[in-house]
Design a protein around this motif. Structure first.
Motif, PDB file in Angstrom:
ATOM      1  N   ASN A   1       0.851  -1.197   0.000  1.00 52.26           N
ATOM      2  CA  ASN A   1       0.000   0.000   0.000  1.00 52.26           C
ATOM      3  C   ASN A   1       0.878   1.236   0.000  1.00 52.26           C
ATOM      4  O   ASN A   1       1.792   1.354   0.816  1.00 52.26           O
ATOM      5  CB  ASN A   1      -0.911   0.018   1.232  1.00 52.26           C
ATOM      6  N   ILE A   2       0.599   2.146  -0.897  1.00 51.68           N
ATOM      7  CA  ILE A   2       1.347   3.396  -0.986  1.00 51.68           C
ATOM      8  C   ILE A   2       0.379   4.525  -0.677  1.00 51.68           C
ATOM      9  O   ILE A   2      -0.710   4.596  -1.236  1.00 51.68           O
ATOM     10  CB  ILE A   2       1.977   3.559  -2.385  1.00 51.68           C
ATOM     11  N   ASN A   3       0.813   5.415   0.220  1.00 54.33           N
ATOM     12  CA  ASN A   3      -0.050   6.506   0.669  1.00 54.33           C
ATOM     13  C   ASN A   3       0.680   7.840   0.587  1.00 54.33           C
ATOM     14  O   ASN A   3       1.912   7.882   0.503  1.00 54.33           O
ATOM     15  CB  ASN A   3      -0.484   6.263   2.122  1.00 54.33           C
ATOM     16  N   ASN A   4      -0.081   8.916   0.628  1.00 57.11           N
ATOM     17  CA  ASN A   4       0.513  10.249   0.677  1.00 57.11           C
ATOM     18  C   ASN A   4       1.476  10.323   1.857  1.00 57.11           C
ATOM     19  O   ASN A   4       1.185   9.818   2.938  1.00 57.11           O
ATOM     20  CB  ASN A   4      -0.561  11.326   0.829  1.00 57.11           C
ATOM     21  N   GLY A   5       2.621  10.944   1.632  1.00 52.09           N
ATOM     22  CA  GLY A   5       3.622  11.100   2.680  1.00 52.09           C
ATOM     23  C   GLY A   5       4.650   9.983   2.732  1.00 52.09           C
ATOM     24  O   GLY A   5       5.668  10.111   3.410  1.00 52.09           O
ATOM     25  N   ASP A   6       4.405   8.884   2.029  1.00 50.40           N
ATOM     26  CA  ASP A   6       5.367   7.770   2.024  1.00 50.40           C
ATOM     27  C   ASP A   6       6.626   8.164   1.268  1.00 50.40           C
ATOM     28  O   ASP A   6       6.562   8.856   0.250  1.00 50.40           O
ATOM     29  CB  ASP A   6       4.769   6.525   1.352  1.00 50.40           C
ATOM     30  N   LYS A   7       7.761   7.703   1.757  1.00 49.56           N
ATOM     31  CA  LYS A   7       9.035   7.855   1.049  1.00 49.56           C
ATOM     32  C   LYS A   7       9.174   6.636   0.148  1.00 49.56           C
ATOM     33  O   LYS A   7       9.055   5.499   0.614  1.00 49.56           O
ATOM     34  CB  LYS A   7      10.212   7.911   2.021  1.00 49.56           C
ATOM     35  N   VAL A   8       9.406   6.883  -1.137  1.00 49.05           N
ATOM     36  CA  VAL A   8       9.500   5.789  -2.107  1.00 49.05           C
ATOM     37  C   VAL A   8      10.716   5.967  -3.006  1.00 49.05           C
ATOM     38  O   VAL A   8      11.241   7.082  -3.160  1.00 49.05           O
ATOM     39  CB  VAL A   8       8.233   5.694  -2.991  1.00 49.05           C
ATOM     40  N   GLU A   9      11.126   4.863  -3.577  1.00 51.08           N
ATOM     41  CA  GLU A   9      12.138   4.859  -4.627  1.00 51.08           C
ATOM     42  C   GLU A   9      11.462   4.261  -5.855  1.00 51.08           C
ATOM     43  O   GLU A   9      10.863   3.190  -5.771  1.00 51.08           O
ATOM     44  CB  GLU A   9      13.333   4.009  -4.211  1.00 51.08           C
ATOM     45  N   VAL A  10      11.531   4.963  -6.965  1.00 59.12           N
ATOM     46  CA  VAL A  10      10.832   4.560  -8.184  1.00 59.12           C
ATOM     47  C   VAL A  10      11.853   4.302  -9.284  1.00 59.12           C
ATOM     48  O   VAL A  10      12.688   5.149  -9.577  1.00 59.12           O
ATOM     49  CB  VAL A  10       9.856   5.660  -8.656  1.00 59.12           C
ATOM     50  N   LYS A  11      11.740   3.124  -9.888  1.00 64.54           N
ATOM     51  CA  LYS A  11      12.548   2.793 -11.060  1.00 64.54           C
ATOM     52  C   LYS A  11      11.587   2.668 -12.233  1.00 64.54           C
ATOM     53  O   LYS A  11      10.579   1.966 -12.141  1.00 64.54           O
ATOM     54  CB  LYS A  11      13.286   1.472 -10.839  1.00 64.54           C
ATOM     55  N   GLY A  12      11.896   3.382 -13.327  1.00 61.24           N
ATOM     56  CA  GLY A  12      11.010   3.321 -14.476  1.00 61.24           C
ATOM     57  C   GLY A  12      11.523   4.135 -15.643  1.00 61.24           C
ATOM     58  O   GLY A  12      12.585   4.749 -15.579  1.00 61.24           O
ATOM     59  N   SER A  13      10.755   4.116 -16.710  1.00 58.69           N
ATOM     60  CA  SER A  13      11.115   4.782 -17.949  1.00 58.69           C
ATOM     61  C   SER A  13      10.616   6.228 -17.943  1.00 58.69           C
ATOM     62  O   SER A  13       9.411   6.476 -17.831  1.00 58.69           O
ATOM     63  CB  SER A  13      10.485   4.028 -19.122  1.00 58.69           C
ATOM     64  N   ARG A  14      11.565   7.156 -18.062  1.00 57.99           N
ATOM     65  CA  ARG A  14      11.194   8.576 -18.148  1.00 57.99           C
ATOM     66  C   ARG A  14      10.678   8.841 -19.559  1.00 57.99           C
ATOM     67  O   ARG A  14      11.343   8.542 -20.541  1.00 57.99           O
ATOM     68  CB  ARG A  14      12.367   9.485 -17.836  1.00 57.99           C
ATOM     69  N   VAL A  15       9.488   9.403 -19.624  1.00 57.46           N
ATOM     70  CA  VAL A  15       8.845   9.691 -20.900  1.00 57.46           C
ATOM     71  C   VAL A  15       8.264  11.103 -20.853  1.00 57.46           C
ATOM     72  O   VAL A  15       8.229  11.731 -19.794  1.00 57.46           O
ATOM     73  CB  VAL A  15       7.713   8.675 -21.211  1.00 57.46           C
ATOM     74  N   THR A  16       7.819  11.574 -21.988  1.00 59.02           N
ATOM     75  CA  THR A  16       7.031  12.800 -22.044  1.00 59.02           C
ATOM     76  C   THR A  16       5.603  12.373 -22.313  1.00 59.02           C
ATOM     77  O   THR A  16       5.319  11.690 -23.304  1.00 59.02           O
ATOM     78  CB  THR A  16       7.539  13.739 -23.152  1.00 59.02           C
ATOM     79  N   PHE A  17       4.703  12.750 -21.420  1.00 53.66           N
ATOM     80  CA  PHE A  17       3.303  12.363 -21.544  1.00 53.66           C
ATOM     81  C   PHE A  17       2.447  13.620 -21.463  1.00 53.66           C
ATOM     82  O   PHE A  17       2.521  14.353 -20.489  1.00 53.66           O
ATOM     83  CB  PHE A  17       2.922  11.361 -20.452  1.00 53.66           C
ATOM     84  N   ASN A  18       1.666  13.861 -22.493  1.00 53.94           N
ATOM     85  CA  ASN A  18       0.850  15.078 -22.594  1.00 53.94           C
ATOM     86  C   ASN A  18       1.698  16.328 -22.406  1.00 53.94           C
ATOM     87  O   ASN A  18       1.302  17.272 -21.734  1.00 53.94           O
ATOM     88  CB  ASN A  18      -0.301  15.050 -21.585  1.00 53.94           C
ATOM     89  N   GLY A  19       2.906  16.304 -22.968  1.00 56.50           N
ATOM     90  CA  GLY A  19       3.781  17.461 -22.941  1.00 56.50           C
ATOM     91  C   GLY A  19       4.532  17.681 -21.638  1.00 56.50           C
ATOM     92  O   GLY A  19       5.226  18.682 -21.489  1.00 56.50           O
TER      93      GLY A  19
END
Length: 151
Positions: A101-119
């Motif tokens: 479960n991920i909630n507001n205020g959580d510290k996270v590390e995100v691995k993923g593809s950086r893209v441009t979405f809707n500019g």
């Protein structure tokens, strides 16, 4: 009399088949990926060459429908030291049934593809780490785990 009996039997058989087909359709209905599969326009946005890892605080979690006709998905906003960025997680039916479960205020590390979405810059997540918990969403090639059985 034989024609009447035959006609009545035929009407009964046809009616029975229509009723049974109607009941069968009210059961489980396969809907596909809802636009979230690898072969869809959205699925082709993920680029393994632009994968990066960021860390920050979750400032928002919302539903998102990236393209018209797709089922809704889950997206979160993460504030890092450098930016506030949108993180696309995956289809709602998958994300909402995970144990992490991920909630507001959580510290996270995100691995993923950086893209441009809707500019605007966004990351299509492959993995989310929250403390010791890991939510795996895509493999190293960007193949979604919710599509795993299709391999």
């Amino acid at each position: 009399m034989k024609k009447f009996t035959f006609l009545t039997a035929m009407i009964f058989v046809i009616s029975l088949s229509l009723v049974s087909e109607s009941f069968a359709q009210t059961g489980m209905m396969w809907r596909g990926s809802g636009g979230w599969g690898t072969g869809t326009p959205y699925g082709r946005i993920y680029n393994p060459a632009t994968v990066e890892t960021i860390a920050g605080e979750v400032t928002g979690i919302d539903k998102i429908t990236p393209f018209r006709g797709m089922n809704y998905g889950v997206h979160m906003t993460v504030k890092t030291d450098k930016e506030v960025i949108s993180i696309h997680l995956g289809p709602g039916w998958f994300i909402e049934n995970q144990d992490v479960n991920i909630n507001n205020g959580d510290k996270v590390e995100v691995k993923g593809s950086r893209v441009t979405f809707n500019g605007k810059p966004a990351i299509i997540a492959a993995e989310i780490k929250k403390g010791k918990d890991v939510l795996k969403l895509r493999d190293e090639n960007g193949f979604p785990v919710w599509s795993g059985w299709r391999r």
